[in-house]
Design a protein around this motif. Structure first.
Motif, PDB file in Angstrom:
ATOM      1  N   PHE A   1      -0.637 -30.093  14.307  1.00 22.76           N
ATOM      2  CA  PHE A   1      -0.542 -29.402  12.966  1.00 22.76           C
ATOM      3  C   PHE A   1      -0.896 -27.921  12.984  1.00 22.76           C
ATOM      4  O   PHE A   1      -2.114 -27.690  13.637  1.00 22.76           O
ATOM      5  CB  PHE A   1      -1.288 -30.221  11.871  1.00 22.76           C
ATOM      6  CG  PHE A   1      -0.831 -31.748  11.555  1.00 22.76           C
ATOM      7  CD1 PHE A   1       0.138 -31.935  10.664  1.00 22.76           C
ATOM      8  CD2 PHE A   1      -1.425 -32.809  12.169  1.00 22.76           C
ATOM      9  CE1 PHE A   1       0.604 -33.179  10.688  1.00 22.76           C
ATOM     10  CE2 PHE A   1      -0.915 -34.135  12.119  1.00 22.76           C
ATOM     11  CZ  PHE A   1      -0.002 -34.122  11.153  1.00 22.76           C
ATOM     12  N   LEU A   2      -0.181 -27.208  12.167  1.00 25.73           N
ATOM     13  CA  LEU A   2      -0.586 -25.716  11.939  1.00 25.73           C
ATOM     14  C   LEU A   2      -1.093 -25.497  10.648  1.00 25.73           C
ATOM     15  O   LEU A   2      -0.528 -25.922   9.689  1.00 25.73           O
ATOM     16  CB  LEU A   2       0.297 -24.770  12.504  1.00 25.73           C
ATOM     17  CG  LEU A   2       0.860 -24.942  14.064  1.00 25.73           C
ATOM     18  CD1 LEU A   2       2.037 -24.067  14.213  1.00 25.73           C
ATOM     19  CD2 LEU A   2      -0.324 -24.536  14.863  1.00 25.73           C
ATOM     20  N   PRO A   3      -2.234 -24.760  10.414  1.00 24.67           N
ATOM     21  CA  PRO A   3      -2.968 -24.289  11.472  1.00 24.67           C
ATOM     22  C   PRO A   3      -3.922 -25.338  12.218  1.00 24.67           C
ATOM     23  O   PRO A   3      -4.048 -26.377  11.546  1.00 24.67           O
ATOM     24  CB  PRO A   3      -4.082 -23.255  10.664  1.00 24.67           C
ATOM     25  CG  PRO A   3      -4.020 -23.974   9.112  1.00 24.67           C
ATOM     26  CD  PRO A   3      -2.688 -24.058   8.957  1.00 24.67           C
ATOM     27  N   ALA A   4      -4.073 -24.907  13.173  1.00 28.73           N
ATOM     28  CA  ALA A   4      -4.677 -26.004  14.203  1.00 28.73           C
ATOM     29  C   ALA A   4      -6.220 -25.922  14.479  1.00 28.73           C
ATOM     30  O   ALA A   4      -6.784 -24.880  14.355  1.00 28.73           O
ATOM     31  CB  ALA A   4      -4.238 -25.878  15.662  1.00 28.73           C
ATOM     32  N   THR A   5      -6.924 -26.966  14.683  1.00 31.39           N
ATOM     33  CA  THR A   5      -8.330 -26.884  15.081  1.00 31.39           C
ATOM     34  C   THR A   5      -8.568 -26.687  16.640  1.00 31.39           C
ATOM     35  O   THR A   5      -7.807 -26.822  17.500  1.00 31.39           O
ATOM     36  CB  THR A   5      -8.890 -28.287  14.763  1.00 31.39           C
ATOM     37  OG1 THR A   5      -8.386 -29.359  15.416  1.00 31.39           O
ATOM     38  CG2 THR A   5      -8.747 -28.422  13.190  1.00 31.39           C
ATOM     39  N   SER A   6      -9.716 -26.097  16.972  1.00 34.00           N
ATOM     40  CA  SER A   6      -9.950 -26.129  18.406  1.00 34.00           C
ATOM     41  C   SER A   6      -9.952 -27.189  19.175  1.00 34.00           C
ATOM     42  O   SER A   6      -9.451 -27.408  20.156  1.00 34.00           O
ATOM     43  CB  SER A   6     -11.214 -25.241  18.745  1.00 34.00           C
ATOM     44  OG  SER A   6     -12.294 -26.130  17.782  1.00 34.00           O
TER      45      SER A   6
ATOM     46  N   ASP B   1      -8.402 -17.778  15.127  1.00 28.93           N
ATOM     47  CA  ASP B   1      -7.767 -18.197  16.364  1.00 28.93           C
ATOM     48  C   ASP B   1      -8.477 -19.303  17.041  1.00 28.93           C
ATOM     49  O   ASP B   1      -9.485 -19.144  17.680  1.00 28.93           O
ATOM     50  CB  ASP B   1      -7.654 -17.309  17.318  1.00 28.93           C
ATOM     51  CG  ASP B   1      -6.820 -17.524  18.627  1.00 28.93           C
ATOM     52  OD1 ASP B   1      -6.303 -18.638  18.913  1.00 28.93           O
ATOM     53  OD2 ASP B   1      -6.892 -16.454  19.528  1.00 28.93           O
ATOM     54  N   PRO B   2      -7.973 -20.559  17.062  1.00 31.13           N
ATOM     55  CA  PRO B   2      -8.524 -21.740  17.688  1.00 31.13           C
ATOM     56  C   PRO B   2      -8.456 -21.778  19.108  1.00 31.13           C
ATOM     57  O   PRO B   2      -9.430 -22.507  19.837  1.00 31.13           O
ATOM     58  CB  PRO B   2      -7.921 -22.942  17.135  1.00 31.13           C
ATOM     59  CG  PRO B   2      -6.406 -22.211  17.170  1.00 31.13           C
ATOM     60  CD  PRO B   2      -6.595 -21.063  16.536  1.00 31.13           C
ATOM     61  N   THR B   3      -7.683 -20.939  19.788  1.00 35.63           N
ATOM     62  CA  THR B   3      -7.707 -20.775  21.258  1.00 35.63           C
ATOM     63  C   THR B   3      -8.833 -20.128  21.859  1.00 35.63           C
ATOM     64  O   THR B   3      -9.251 -20.330  23.013  1.00 35.63           O
ATOM     65  CB  THR B   3      -6.326 -20.214  21.677  1.00 35.63           C
ATOM     66  OG1 THR B   3      -6.560 -18.848  21.504  1.00 35.63           O
ATOM     67  CG2 THR B   3      -5.335 -20.702  21.060  1.00 35.63           C
ATOM     68  N   LYS B   4      -9.753 -19.372  21.047  1.00 35.66           N
ATOM     69  CA  LYS B   4     -10.772 -18.711  21.496  1.00 35.66           C
ATOM     70  C   LYS B   4     -12.142 -19.663  21.753  1.00 35.66           C
ATOM     71  O   LYS B   4     -13.328 -19.020  21.913  1.00 35.66           O
ATOM     72  CB  LYS B   4     -11.078 -17.282  20.567  1.00 35.66           C
ATOM     73  CG  LYS B   4      -9.968 -16.221  20.676  1.00 35.66           C
ATOM     74  CD  LYS B   4      -9.836 -15.808  22.152  1.00 35.66           C
ATOM     75  CE  LYS B   4      -8.925 -14.640  22.229  1.00 35.66           C
ATOM     76  NZ  LYS B   4      -7.240 -15.063  21.973  1.00 35.66           N
ATOM     77  N   ALA B   5     -12.046 -20.665  20.987  1.00 37.74           N
ATOM     78  CA  ALA B   5     -13.252 -21.571  20.910  1.00 37.74           C
ATOM     79  C   ALA B   5     -13.594 -21.766  22.193  1.00 37.74           C
ATOM     80  O   ALA B   5     -13.035 -22.256  23.212  1.00 37.74           O
ATOM     81  CB  ALA B   5     -12.925 -22.876  19.970  1.00 37.74           C
ATOM     82  N   PRO B   6     -15.004 -22.102  22.606  1.00 36.98           N
ATOM     83  CA  PRO B   6     -15.605 -22.393  23.853  1.00 36.98           C
ATOM     84  C   PRO B   6     -14.889 -23.717  24.425  1.00 36.98           C
ATOM     85  O   PRO B   6     -14.820 -23.786  25.579  1.00 36.98           O
ATOM     86  CB  PRO B   6     -17.083 -22.435  23.530  1.00 36.98           C
ATOM     87  CG  PRO B   6     -17.312 -21.800  22.578  1.00 36.98           C
ATOM     88  CD  PRO B   6     -15.965 -21.784  21.603  1.00 36.98           C
ATOM     89  N   VAL B   7     -14.891 -24.864  23.676  1.00 46.36           N
ATOM     90  CA  VAL B   7     -14.245 -25.737  23.962  1.00 46.36           C
ATOM     91  C   VAL B   7     -12.627 -25.831  24.772  1.00 46.36           C
ATOM     92  O   VAL B   7     -12.236 -26.431  25.827  1.00 46.36           O
ATOM     93  CB  VAL B   7     -14.148 -27.055  23.009  1.00 46.36           C
ATOM     94  CG1 VAL B   7     -13.209 -26.609  21.771  1.00 46.36           C
ATOM     95  CG2 VAL B   7     -13.773 -28.422  23.646  1.00 46.36           C
ATOM     96  N   VAL B   8     -12.066 -24.832  24.106  1.00 48.11           N
ATOM     97  CA  VAL B   8     -10.717 -24.814  24.613  1.00 48.11           C
ATOM     98  C   VAL B   8     -10.734 -23.937  25.874  1.00 48.11           C
ATOM     99  O   VAL B   8     -10.170 -24.445  26.938  1.00 48.11           O
ATOM    100  CB  VAL B   8      -9.827 -23.834  23.575  1.00 48.11           C
ATOM    101  CG1 VAL B   8      -8.576 -23.419  24.106  1.00 48.11           C
ATOM    102  CG2 VAL B   8      -9.734 -24.773  22.459  1.00 48.11           C
ATOM    103  N   ARG B   9     -11.621 -22.937  25.929  1.00 43.95           N
ATOM    104  CA  ARG B   9     -11.895 -22.035  27.300  1.00 43.95           C
ATOM    105  C   ARG B   9     -12.128 -22.973  28.325  1.00 43.95           C
ATOM    106  O   ARG B   9     -11.750 -22.981  29.401  1.00 43.95           O
ATOM    107  CB  ARG B   9     -12.508 -21.113  26.936  1.00 43.95           C
ATOM    108  CG  ARG B   9     -12.080 -19.805  26.225  1.00 43.95           C
ATOM    109  CD  ARG B   9     -13.008 -18.874  25.999  1.00 43.95           C
ATOM    110  NE  ARG B   9     -12.612 -17.759  24.976  1.00 43.95           N
ATOM    111  CZ  ARG B   9     -12.192 -16.674  25.450  1.00 43.95           C
ATOM    112  NH1 ARG B   9     -11.751 -16.523  26.791  1.00 43.95           N
ATOM    113  NH2 ARG B   9     -11.364 -15.679  24.770  1.00 43.95           N
TER     114      ARG B   9
END
Length: 312
Positions: free
Chosen positions: A34-39, A76-84
């Motif tokens: 779903f968009l907007p997305a969560t991290s 931007d959820p892609t910048k979250a520490p868990v994604v990285r």
């Protein structure tokens, strides 16, 4: 489309826009996000495709998701520490060697161009205009793509009005935009005439045979020898190249349009070009991109080395 939308669209290359659109569709439709997305959802999306998609593909998907959120005014959820951290773990557990196109070696370039010349002469003798046009077009495209290190989309966007060719001297080509021209300032490319395998002579012969004076340089040709009004699509360069190589007796399954660019880089490295000179000539801005092809060695001029390699 409003004027504002037109300029916003112009700021992004068509290929990038298509890739981002496909990535968003994959996230939403194929995976069910779903968009907007969560991290957390982005991290789970990465985990779901770890080992299935290449690292570069996953990076593209993240860039598309980031671009969507930024353009819509969301965080931007892609910048979250868990994604990285998840992405770093995927790189560690699923290392994949990057697939690269087979470089077209000089001896194969010579063989396919000689074959195309033979096809052109046979077509002339039998009054086969479609065959003559294809042979002249393919030779010009392959030689320009090799000696200028062009990408397939750059070859297909060449316009006759932006090309100046002088027999026995050289050719100057202007591209209003290219992948390495991030600011869309336009860039001029030059390459000299050669004694053999000459891109200048091949270009002039193609234009004279096709009687072209304006518009796209490289176009489709139907069975009756009629030329298309539009330029070739970039995706058509791979089958065009492979078919020409196969007719010349060269196994072609590992070659792509990028083989021309890699072939030139390989030749230049073996001929003594240093890294800086090759980067300037081909148009690489990133040293890492160039280092996939070459290591720094002394530079010598293109004309001298080309003629030494392919003989008189």
């Amino acid at each position: 489309m409003s004027e504002l939308d037109r300029y916003l669209n112009a700021a992004t290359r068509d290929n990038t826009r298509r890739s981002y659109r496909a990535a968003i569709e994959h996230f939403e439709v194929t995976w069910g996000g779903f968009l907007p997305a969560t991290s957390d959802s982005v991290a789970r999306y990465l985990v779901a495709h770890a080992g299935q998609l290449s690292i570069n593909t996953l990076k593209l998907r993240l860039s598309a998701i980031a671009q969507w959120h930024n353009s819509q005014g969301f965080a931007d959820p892609t910048k979250a520490p868990v994604v990285r951290k998840v992405f770093k773990g995927i790189r560690a557990l699923h290392p994949m060697q990057e697939k690269q196109a087979e470089p077209l070696q000089l001896q194969h370039l010579e063989k396919v161009v000689d074959w195309l010349e033979g096809e052109a002469l046979a077509a002339l003798a039998s009054d086969d205009r479609p065959g003559l046009l294809r042979a002249r077009r393919d030779a010009a495209l392959i030689l320009l793509g090799f000696w200028r290190g062009f990408r397939s989309d750059e070859l297909c966007r060449l316009q006759i009005e932006h090309v100046q060719a002088v027999a026995g001297s050289g050719i100057t080509l202007y591209l209003p935009r290219s992948k390495s021209d991030r600011d869309n300032l336009g860039k001029t490319f030059q390459t000299p005439a050669l004694l053999r395998l000459c891109p200048v002579r091949a270009y002039i012969e193609w234009l004279n045979t096709a009687a072209l004076v304006r518009g796209p340089v490289f176009r489709g040709i139907d069975r009756w020898g009629n030329l298309g009004e539009e330029g070739l699509h970039a995706n058509s360069v791979i089958p065009l190249l492979r078919q020409a190589l196969e007719r010349a007796g060269i196994p072609a399954e590992h070659y792509t349009s990028h083989s021309l660019r890699r072939g030139f880089a390989t030749w230049a490295h073996q001929s003594g070009w240093d890294l800086k000179s090759l980067m300037n000539y081909v148009g690489w801005k990133d040293v890492k991109s160039a280092m996939r092809y070459v290591e720094a060695t002394p530079f010598t001029g293109m004309r001298m080395m080309a003629e030494k390699q392919i003989g008189n």
